[in-house]
Design a protein around this motif. Structure first.
Motif, PDB file in Angstrom:
ATOM      1  N   VAL A 104      -1.739  14.214  -3.579  1.00 46.57           N
ATOM      2  CA  VAL A 104      -0.970  12.981  -3.428  1.00 46.57           C
ATOM      3  C   VAL A 104      -1.086  12.162  -4.710  1.00 46.57           C
ATOM      4  N   GLY A 105      -0.002  12.121  -5.480  1.00 42.18           N
ATOM      5  CA  GLY A 105       0.063  11.270  -6.663  1.00 42.18           C
ATOM      6  C   GLY A 105       0.312   9.833  -6.230  1.00 42.18           C
ATOM      7  N   ASN A 106       0.350   8.937  -7.177  1.00 44.11           N
ATOM      8  CA  ASN A 106       0.403   7.525  -6.802  1.00 44.11           C
ATOM      9  C   ASN A 106       1.751   6.844  -7.028  1.00 44.11           C
ATOM     10  N   SER A 107       2.794   7.598  -7.268  1.00 42.45           N
ATOM     11  CA  SER A 107       4.108   6.990  -7.516  1.00 42.45           C
ATOM     12  C   SER A 107       4.631   6.203  -6.313  1.00 42.45           C
ATOM     13  N   CYS A 128      -5.711  10.402  -5.539  1.00 45.08           N
ATOM     14  CA  CYS A 128      -6.072  10.012  -6.903  1.00 45.08           C
ATOM     15  C   CYS A 128      -6.514   8.554  -6.990  1.00 45.08           C
ATOM     16  N   ASN A 129      -7.591   8.328  -7.711  1.00 44.59           N
ATOM     17  CA  ASN A 129      -8.011   6.991  -8.117  1.00 44.59           C
ATOM     18  C   ASN A 129      -8.217   5.993  -6.986  1.00 44.59           C
ATOM     19  N   LEU A 130      -8.840   6.476  -5.932  1.00 37.28           N
ATOM     20  CA  LEU A 130      -9.178   5.612  -4.792  1.00 37.28           C
ATOM     21  C   LEU A 130      -7.982   4.811  -4.277  1.00 37.28           C
ATOM     22  N   MET A 149     -11.722   9.203  -9.100  1.00 39.53           N
ATOM     23  CA  MET A 149     -11.950   7.808  -9.472  1.00 39.53           C
ATOM     24  C   MET A 149     -12.185   7.701 -10.977  1.00 39.53           C
ATOM     25  N   ASN A 150     -11.133   7.377 -11.728  1.00 34.85           N
ATOM     26  CA  ASN A 150     -11.350   7.049 -13.134  1.00 34.85           C
ATOM     27  C   ASN A 150     -12.161   5.759 -13.169  1.00 34.85           C
ATOM     28  N   PRO A 151     -13.139   5.655 -14.070  1.00 34.02           N
ATOM     29  CA  PRO A 151     -13.941   4.429 -14.126  1.00 34.02           C
ATOM     30  C   PRO A 151     -13.077   3.165 -14.240  1.00 34.02           C
ATOM     31  N   PRO A 237      -4.023  15.719 -20.084  1.00 34.96           N
ATOM     32  CA  PRO A 237      -3.512  15.916 -18.723  1.00 34.96           C
ATOM     33  C   PRO A 237      -3.779  14.688 -17.840  1.00 34.96           C
ATOM     34  N   THR A 238      -2.813  14.339 -17.014  1.00 29.04           N
ATOM     35  CA  THR A 238      -3.038  13.253 -16.063  1.00 29.04           C
ATOM     36  C   THR A 238      -3.924  13.758 -14.928  1.00 29.04           C
ATOM     37  N   THR A 239      -4.418  12.806 -14.160  1.00 30.67           N
ATOM     38  CA  THR A 239      -5.222  13.168 -12.991  1.00 30.67           C
ATOM     39  C   THR A 239      -4.451  14.137 -12.092  1.00 30.67           C
ATOM     40  N   GLY A 240      -3.167  13.847 -11.892  1.00 33.33           N
ATOM     41  CA  GLY A 240      -2.372  14.682 -10.998  1.00 33.33           C
ATOM     42  C   GLY A 240      -2.290  16.121 -11.485  1.00 33.33           C
ATOM     43  N   LEU A 241      -2.053  16.307 -12.762  1.00 30.98           N
ATOM     44  CA  LEU A 241      -1.967  17.664 -13.308  1.00 30.98           C
ATOM     45  C   LEU A 241      -3.323  18.359 -13.276  1.00 30.98           C
ATOM     46  N   GLY A 258       4.252  12.067  -4.183  1.00 26.09           N
ATOM     47  CA  GLY A 258       3.927  10.927  -5.033  1.00 26.09           C
ATOM     48  C   GLY A 258       3.914  11.250  -6.517  1.00 26.09           C
ATOM     49  N   PHE A 259       4.616  12.294  -6.904  1.00 28.66           N
ATOM     50  CA  PHE A 259       4.789  12.606  -8.321  1.00 28.66           C
ATOM     51  C   PHE A 259       6.219  12.233  -8.692  1.00 28.66           C
ATOM     52  N   TRP A 260       6.366  11.146  -9.437  1.00 30.85           N
ATOM     53  CA  TRP A 260       7.687  10.712  -9.875  1.00 30.85           C
ATOM     54  C   TRP A 260       7.500   9.655 -10.971  1.00 30.85           C
ATOM     55  N   PRO A 261       7.380  10.098 -12.218  1.00 31.27           N
ATOM     56  CA  PRO A 261       7.040   9.156 -13.296  1.00 31.27           C
ATOM     57  C   PRO A 261       8.258   8.459 -13.885  1.00 31.27           C
ATOM     58  N   LYS A 272       8.619   1.920  -7.829  1.00 24.00           N
ATOM     59  CA  LYS A 272       7.416   1.316  -8.407  1.00 24.00           C
ATOM     60  C   LYS A 272       6.551   2.382  -9.075  1.00 24.00           C
ATOM     61  N   TYR A 273       5.826   1.986 -10.112  1.00 27.08           N
ATOM     62  CA  TYR A 273       4.959   2.933 -10.807  1.00 27.08           C
ATOM     63  C   TYR A 273       3.865   3.452  -9.868  1.00 27.08           C
ATOM     64  N   HIS A 274       3.222   2.517  -9.159  1.00 31.20           N
ATOM     65  CA  HIS A 274       2.245   2.874  -8.131  1.00 31.20           C
ATOM     66  C   HIS A 274       2.760   2.374  -6.792  1.00 31.20           C
ATOM     67  N   TYR A 275       2.450   3.073  -5.728  1.00 30.39           N
ATOM     68  CA  TYR A 275       2.931   2.612  -4.417  1.00 30.39           C
ATOM     69  C   TYR A 275       2.171   1.385  -3.929  1.00 30.39           C
TER      70      TYR A 275
HETATM   71  O1  CDP Z   1      -5.319   8.656 -13.612  1.00 31.72           O
HETATM   72  P1  CDP Z   1      -3.863   8.488 -13.858  1.00 31.72           P
HETATM   73  O2  CDP Z   1      -3.524   7.227 -14.601  1.00 31.72           O
HETATM   74  O3  CDP Z   1      -3.280   9.723 -14.485  1.00 31.72           O
HETATM   75  O4  CDP Z   1      -3.183   8.463 -12.409  1.00 31.72           O
HETATM   76  P2  CDP Z   1      -2.580   7.397 -11.349  1.00 31.72           P
HETATM   77  O5  CDP Z   1      -1.701   6.409 -11.987  1.00 31.72           O
HETATM   78  O6  CDP Z   1      -3.665   6.894 -10.475  1.00 31.72           O
HETATM   79  O7  CDP Z   1      -1.682   8.395 -10.493  1.00 31.72           O
HETATM   80  C1  CDP Z   1      -2.186   9.620 -10.017  1.00 31.72           C
HETATM   81  C2  CDP Z   1      -1.283  10.751 -10.459  1.00 31.72           C
HETATM   82  O8  CDP Z   1      -0.010  10.641  -9.821  1.00 31.72           O
HETATM   83  C3  CDP Z   1      -0.957  10.750 -11.945  1.00 31.72           C
HETATM   84  O9  CDP Z   1      -1.977  11.357 -12.685  1.00 31.72           O
HETATM   85  C4  CDP Z   1       0.352  11.490 -11.995  1.00 31.72           C
HETATM   86  O10 CDP Z   1       0.136  12.880 -11.986  1.00 31.72           O
HETATM   87  C5  CDP Z   1       1.016  11.083 -10.684  1.00 31.72           C
HETATM   88  N1  CDP Z   1       1.990   9.973 -10.862  1.00 31.72           N
HETATM   89  C6  CDP Z   1       3.337  10.276 -11.046  1.00 31.72           C
HETATM   90  O11 CDP Z   1       3.713  11.443 -11.101  1.00 31.72           O
HETATM   91  N2  CDP Z   1       4.259   9.255 -11.152  1.00 31.72           N
HETATM   92  C7  CDP Z   1       3.869   7.968 -11.117  1.00 31.72           C
HETATM   93  N3  CDP Z   1       4.796   6.999 -11.212  1.00 31.72           N
HETATM   94  C8  CDP Z   1       2.506   7.654 -10.968  1.00 31.72           C
HETATM   95  C9  CDP Z   1       1.584   8.675 -10.841  1.00 31.72           C
END
Ligand code: CDP
Length: 316
Positions: A104-107, A128-130, A149-151, A237-241, A258-261, A272-275
């Motif tokens: 589950v990505g965060n888009s 991803c990322n709590l 969880m990225n710091p 690589p992003t967390t998702g990849l 939730g993959f849609w950048p 929205k960038y994050h949900y």
């Molecule tokens: O750690 P990172 O900043 O990569 O990730 P995030 O913003 O917490 O989102 C988790 C993952 O979802 C990302 O690493 C992407 O693979 C995916 N994502 C996406 O495809 N489209 C977005 N708008 C946001 C996240």
């Protein structure tokens, strides 16, 4: 529903009529390509082994050891007593195999998707990322077997624990993980040191029931190496990849949500960038080390080839 169809993961996918509006380039059906999935697993295994590389183990480090950050080679950190205490003795994925996994990505594409139920039917669910789930159950589900969880999340989503309210909020989120794997890339970039330590301390002090994992130094290079070899020229690589690459090792079928950048959805509506927060797309602009649209293109191709299933619209 998905890039080219939507249905529950258990069934061979049927097309739906509204798909053409979502994506003109799609076929009518998604069928899992098992042969290709196995080939990909084999290729990735030449670069990394998720079972091993998902975490550094206790045997390989000791308190006081010095670690050079992956992206800031000149900066170092010391392995603290707490970090050492939380290193797993054996891989949390040792011998694990799952029929279907969700990543589950965060888009924001997840909002109003109604995908929660479907996501929760998968045998193993990676988040991803709590990212918060309680307030978004209908769209994202709640089942969580592994969460990253990225710091920097501690800063962005928990205000660097400036007061008891934020501390309590993080504590609650950690408690809700309830035995799942908490995957913390602690050795990637300097600046996360204190944040990782705060979290380690909380987990130990409150005896939080999570299985911590701290990816090895070489994981990022290995993942990047694999994709570069396949002509996907990502910077970092992003967390998702990362999660997809790891999941190929222990998941037979992989479903991405939730993959849609992109700021506009397949139907041209704003996304929205994050949900769950108000982070903007600029965050992944030129300056950002991520190359998300490039990654997305690669994932989309894999979707069309049947190696994974990408869902970018409503679920049934
Ligand atoms: O750690 P990172 O900043 O990569 O990730 P995030 O913003 O917490 O989102 C988790 C993952 O979802 C990302 O690493 C992407 O693979 C995916 N994502 C996406 O495809 N489209 C977005 N708008 C946001 C996240």
């Amino acid at each position: 529903g998905t890039v080219n169809g939507s249905s529950s993961p258990a069934v061979a996918e049927q097309s739906t009529d509204n798909i053409k509006h979502h994506d003109k380039t799609v076929q009518s059906q998604w069928i899992h390509n098992e042969t290709l999935s196995l080939t990909i697993r084999k290729h990735i295994l030449k670069f990394l082994d998720a079972e091993k590389d998902i975490s550094v183990l206790k045997g390989t480090l000791k308190p006081g050891d010095i670690i050079h950050y992956v992206f800031d080679r000149d900066s170092t950190m010391n392995v603290s007593q707490n970090l050492y205490a939380l290193l797993p003795r054996t891989s949390p994925l040792k011998g694990k195999h799952y029929r279907t996994c969700a990543i589950v990505g965060n888009s924001g594409i997840l909002l109003n998707s109604g995908c929660g139920k479907e996501i929760d039917t998968h045998s193993f669910v990676i988040r991803c990322n709590l990212a918060p789930v309680q307030e978004y159950i209908h769209d994202v589900g709640t089942k969580t077997d592994l969460v990253t969880m990225n710091p920097s999340v501690i800063q962005r989503a928990f205000e660097d624990l400036v007061n008891d309210t934020w501390r309590e909020k993080l504590l609650q989120r950690l408690h809700s993980l309830n035995g799942s794997i908490l995957w913390i890339p602690a050795f990637m970039a300097k600046g996360g040191k204190e944040r990782v330590e705060w979290v380690n301390e909380l987990i130990l002090k409150h005896r939080i029931n999570v299985r911590t994992a701290y990816p090895s130094l070489r994981l990022l290079h290995a993942v990047r190496g694999y994709w570069l070899t396949n002509k996907v020229y990502i910077k970092r690589p992003t967390t998702g990849l990362l999660m997809y690459t790891l999941a190929t090792r222990f998941c037979n079928q992989i479903y991405l949500y939730g993959f849609w950048p992109f700021p506009q959805g397949p139907d041209q509506n704003p996304v929205k960038y994050h949900y769950y927060d108000s982070l903007k797309y600029g965050y992944m602009s030129q300056a950002s080390p991520h190359t998300m649209p490039l990654e997305f293109k690669a994932l989309k191709l894999l979707h069309h080839q049947g190696a994974l299933k990408l869902t970018v619209g409503p679920c049934n």
